[in-house]
Design a protein around this motif. Structure first.
Motif, PDB file in Angstrom:
ATOM      1  N   GLY A  73      -3.523   0.313  -6.854  1.00 31.43           N
ATOM      2  CA  GLY A  73      -3.387  -0.584  -5.713  1.00 31.43           C
ATOM      3  C   GLY A  73      -1.987  -0.703  -5.152  1.00 31.43           C
ATOM      4  N   TRP A  74      -1.023   0.004  -5.756  1.00 26.67           N
ATOM      5  CA  TRP A  74       0.364  -0.147  -5.302  1.00 26.67           C
ATOM      6  C   TRP A  74       0.610   0.483  -3.939  1.00 26.67           C
ATOM      7  CZ3 TRP A  74       3.680  -3.565  -6.966  1.00 26.67           C
ATOM      8  CH2 TRP A  74       3.519  -4.078  -8.254  1.00 26.67           C
ATOM      9  N   LEU A  75      -0.258   1.412  -3.530  1.00 25.73           N
ATOM     10  CA  LEU A  75      -0.096   1.987  -2.191  1.00 25.73           C
ATOM     11  C   LEU A  75      -0.392   0.960  -1.102  1.00 25.73           C
ATOM     12  CD1 LEU A  75      -1.552   5.614  -2.449  1.00 25.73           C
ATOM     13  CD2 LEU A  75       0.829   4.889  -2.300  1.00 25.73           C
ATOM     14  N   ALA A  76      -1.048  -0.121  -1.483  1.00 30.13           N
ATOM     15  CA  ALA A  76      -1.327  -1.176  -0.506  1.00 30.13           C
ATOM     16  C   ALA A  76      -0.105  -2.055  -0.249  1.00 30.13           C
ATOM     17  CB  ALA A  76      -2.491  -2.042  -0.991  1.00 30.13           C
ATOM     18  N   LEU A  77       0.904  -1.975  -1.117  1.00 30.34           N
ATOM     19  CA  LEU A  77       2.078  -2.842  -0.954  1.00 30.34           C
ATOM     20  C   LEU A  77       2.761  -2.665   0.402  1.00 30.34           C
ATOM     21  CD1 LEU A  77       4.648  -3.804  -3.626  1.00 30.34           C
ATOM     22  CD2 LEU A  77       5.453  -3.093  -1.388  1.00 30.34           C
ATOM     23  N   PRO A  78       3.021  -1.422   0.866  1.00 32.55           N
ATOM     24  CA  PRO A  78       3.636  -1.295   2.195  1.00 32.55           C
ATOM     25  C   PRO A  78       2.770  -1.892   3.304  1.00 32.55           C
ATOM     26  CG  PRO A  78       3.756   0.778   1.005  1.00 32.55           C
ATOM     27  CD  PRO A  78       2.852  -0.104   0.227  1.00 32.55           C
ATOM     28  N   VAL A  79       1.443  -1.786   3.149  1.00 34.99           N
ATOM     29  CA  VAL A  79       0.547  -2.362   4.150  1.00 34.99           C
ATOM     30  C   VAL A  79       0.683  -3.882   4.155  1.00 34.99           C
ATOM     31  CG1 VAL A  79      -1.846  -2.604   4.893  1.00 34.99           C
ATOM     32  CG2 VAL A  79      -1.053  -0.434   3.937  1.00 34.99           C
ATOM     33  N   HIS A  80       0.693  -4.480   2.965  1.00 31.10           N
ATOM     34  CA  HIS A  80       0.892  -5.926   2.857  1.00 31.10           C
ATOM     35  C   HIS A  80       2.198  -6.334   3.536  1.00 31.10           C
ATOM     36  CE1 HIS A  80      -2.023  -7.373  -0.435  1.00 31.10           C
ATOM     37  NE2 HIS A  80      -2.402  -6.152  -0.094  1.00 31.10           N
TER      38      HIS A  80
END
Length: 278
Positions: A73-80
Motif C-alpha cells: 500500500g505504500w504506492l498510495a502514499l504519493p496519491v494521499h
C-alpha cells in the motif's frame, strides 16, 4: 501512513511551492460550467452536485483500490499526499494579509480599507469593524483551508478530504442559485463536527473559561454557521481586546495566528497519540 502524510503536508507547505502547482481547478471548473449551461440540470441541483463531487471521488477511490495491494500500500502514499495538498484552501493567507497589516500598523486607515477590499474582499463602515472582519477572515480561512481538511483526512482518509474541498468549491463557484444553496447546505453539515472540535481545542490552548461561555449555548446548535462559531470562540480563547488602529491592532492578528498554531500543534499531537494506539 496517514500521520506521515500529514507531516509531509507541513513540510510541503513550509519548504516548497508544490501547492500552487498541484491546486489546479481548471478541469473541475469546466465540468461545473458545462453542467450549469445545460437546462436539464437547473431543476436538479442535488443530482448536479452529486455528479460534481462523486465522479472525482469514484476515480480517486478506484486508484486507491488498485494501489492498495501493491508494495503493502505504500504506492498510495504519493496519491494521499497530492490529494491532501489539493484539498487545502486556495492562496497564501499570510501573504494576502501582509499589505493590510502594513497599512494598519502605520495607522493609514484609508490604505487599509483599499487593500482589504482588493486583497481580502472585505469592506466595513468604520475602522473597528474592519479590523474585526479581518480577524474573522483570518480565523475562518485558517479553519476551512487547513483544519477541516486534515480533520476529515485523519478521520476518513483522502476521499473525505477531497469531498470537503469539492463541496467548498461548489459553494464558492456555482452560479446557479439552487446548486449553490445545495452545496452550502452540504458544506454546513461537513463543517458541523470539525468546527466544534477546533473550538474545543481553542479552549484547551487558550482561555478555557472564555470559550466555555461562548460555546455553551451553541455547542449542539445546527443553526449557527461554522464561520460564526469558530470566530466567536477564537476571539474568546485569544482574549482579543477592542479593535484599535496601529500596532496594537496588528498584535491582535498575531495573537489569533499564534492561537491557531497552538491548536494545530495540539491536533498533530492528538493524531500522533491516536496513531500509536490504533
Amino acid at each position: 501512513m496517514n500521520f506521515l502524510v500529514l507531516l509531509l503536508v507541513l513540510w510541503v507547505e513550509k519548504f516548497s511551492a508544490w501547492r500552487k502547482h498541484i491546486q489546479h481547478d481548471g478541469p473541475w471548473l469546466r465540468l461545473l460550467t458545462a453542467l450549469e449551461r445545460k437546462p436539464q440540470w437547473a431543476g436538479r441541483p442535488w443530482l448536479a452536485l452529486a455528479l460534481l463531487v462523486l465522479l472525482p471521488l469514484l476515480v480517486l477511490g478506484l486508484i486507491l483500490l488498485l494501489l492498495a495491494p501493491v508494495a503493502y500500500g505504500w504506492l498510495a502514499l504519493p496519491v494521499h499526499l497530492v490529494v491532501v495538498i489539493y484539498s487545502l484552501g486556495r492562496g497564501d493567507l499570510l501573504a494576502a494579509l501582509g499589505p493590510f497589516r502594513d497599512s494598519w500598523r502605520r495607522g493609514d486607515a484609508e490604505a487599509a480599507y483599499l487593500v482589504a477590499r482588493r486583497d481580502l474582499s472585505l469592506e466595513a463602515d468604520e475602522e473597528g469593524e474592519l479590523l474585526q472582519r479581518v480577524q474573522g477572515h483570518l480565523v475562518w480561512q485558517a479553519y476551512q483551508s487547513f483544519f477541516a481538511v486534515i480533520f476529515w483526512y485523519a478521520l476518513l482518509g483522502p476521499v473525505a478530504a477531497l469531498a470537503y474541498r469539492l463541496v467548498a468549491l461548489s459553494s464558492e463557484h456555482a452560479t446557479l442559485p439552487a446548486l449553490r444553496e445545495a452545496a452550502v447546505q452540504v458544506r454546513h453539515g461537513l463543517d458541523w463536527l470539525p468546527v466544534r472540535v477546533l473550538a474545543a481545542s481553542f479552549a484547551l490552548v487558550g482561555n478555557f473559561a472564555g470559550v466555555s461561555r461562548a460555546l455553551l449555548h451553541e455547542l449542539l446548535s445546527w443553526d449557527i454557521s461554522a464561520a460564526q462559531l469558530v470566530i466567536i470562540t477564537a476571539r474568546a480563547a485569544g482574549e482579543i481586546p477592542e479593535p484599535v488602529i496601529g500596532e496594537a491592532g496588528v498584535s491582535s492578528l498575531d495573537g489569533l495566528w499564534q492561537l491557531l498554531v497552538r491548536a494545530a500543534v495540539f491536533w498533530y499531537a492528538g493524531f500522533a497519540v491516536w496513531t500509536l494506539l490504533i
